[in-house]
Design an enzyme around this catalytic site. Structure first.
Site: not given
Ligand SMILES: NC(=O)c1ccc[n+]([C@@H]2O[C@H](COP(=O)([O-])OP(=O)(O)OC[C@H]3O[C@@H](n4cnc5c(N)ncnc54)[C@H](OP(=O)(O)O)[C@@H]3O)[C@@H](O)[C@H]2O)c1
Length: 267
Positions: A18, A142, A155, A159, A190
């Site tokens: 990104i 996210s 994660y 976030k 990605s």
């Protein structure tokens, strides 16, 4: 809409995915891009591509968790380039493991260091310059910053921390004219999925996602640029994400089911 002509824009995590796509999307707008990541070779090749297209960019190889490098980055912007207008926190890593299968807490700690503490530290160092410029902070969070996702607990935690921190900072900085834009992408094609840390903290080495079902990094960057230029508060890049925001308030158990399905179907 903000005019980016001659503005200095820092993008972290610009060597791949990104961040790289965003750099290519923003380069024609006339800003001076400062592109950061660890992989110098990839950064140099991106800078060459931008220069070939008439854009202006500087590569700055650094580990985002290293405080001294963050200080040097801010010094480069303030002293050599004369300003810092937009700081885009994009560098990030993820995981792929149930919490009860983790060998220890190393994965959780690494995610918090890279995804949360590093952007907080860089923000602290860059704040005086951003206030002077009445600039903007852009955060690539996210959907996992808004709701729980299985196999991603560390994660999600990192976030969610990012979401809470920058939502709070937005209120504090309003009087200084510094805008904060939080981006909440859905799954994007990605390198991050291959690099996801497994239960032992090693990269998976392959993407568990259905690659052909994911939005590309270019599509994601294309959606992000107008939101950045309009200094919007936030952007959710998918219909699933926008519906999920409402579902979280109205029927949270159903959103848990949607998150479980997204992971089991890998899209
Ligand atoms: N892809 C998705 O499905 C998705 C969905 C929602 C949100 N996001 C978020 O989008 C952001 C970008 O992810 P991506 O999908 O583009 O991932 P990616 O392709 O793996 O790119 C991650 C970038 O971060 C850099 N990076 C990682 N650790 C770093 C460190 N310690 N210091 C400096 N740079 C570091 C990497 O460069 P080097 O290795 O060269 O350092 C790379 O340029 C992340 O914050 C991610 O959480 C991604």
């Amino acid at each position: 809409m903000a005019d980016l002509k001659d503005k200095v824009v820092v993008i972290t995590g610009a060597s791949e995915g990104i961040g790289r796509a965003l750099a290519l999307e923003m380069a024609p707008l006339g800003c001076h891009l400062v592109l950061c990541a660890r992989n110098q070779e990839r950064l140099q090749s991106l800078v060459a591509e931008i220069h070939a297209q008439g854009g202006v960019a500087t590569a700055f190889a650094m580990d985002i968790t290293d405080r001294l490098s963050c200080t040097d980055l801010v010094t480069l912007c303030e002293v050599e380039l004369g300003r810092l207008d937009i700081l885009i926190h994009n560098a990030g890593i993820t995981m792929w493991s149930r919490f009860d299968q983790l060998a220890d807490l190393e994965v959780m700690e690494k995610l918090i260091r890279v995804n949360y503490l590093a952007p907080v530290q860089l923000t602290k160092l860059a704040l005086p310059a951003l206030k002077t410029a009445r600039g903007q902070i852009v955060v690539v969070s996210s959907l996992a910053g808004l709701t729980g996702v299985p196999e991603r607990s560390g994660y999600c935690a990192s976030k969610h921390a990012v979401t809470g921190f920058f939502d709070s900072l937005r209120i504090e900085l309003a009087a200084h004219g510094v805008a904060i834009t939080q981006i909440y992408p859905d799954f994007v094609l990605s390198e991050i999925h291959k690099r996801a840390l497994d239960a032992r903290g090693n990269p998976l080495g392959h993407s568990p996602m259905q690659q052909d079902k994911l939005m590309t990094a270019q599509q994601c960057a294309h959606l992000m640029v107008p939101a950045i230029l309009a200094r919007r508060r936030d952007l959710l890049t998918s219909t699933r994400g926008r519906l999920g925001k409402w579902l979280k308030m109205l029927w949270p158990a159903m959103l848990d089911w949607v998150a479980m399905k997204a992971i089991t179907q890998r899209k």
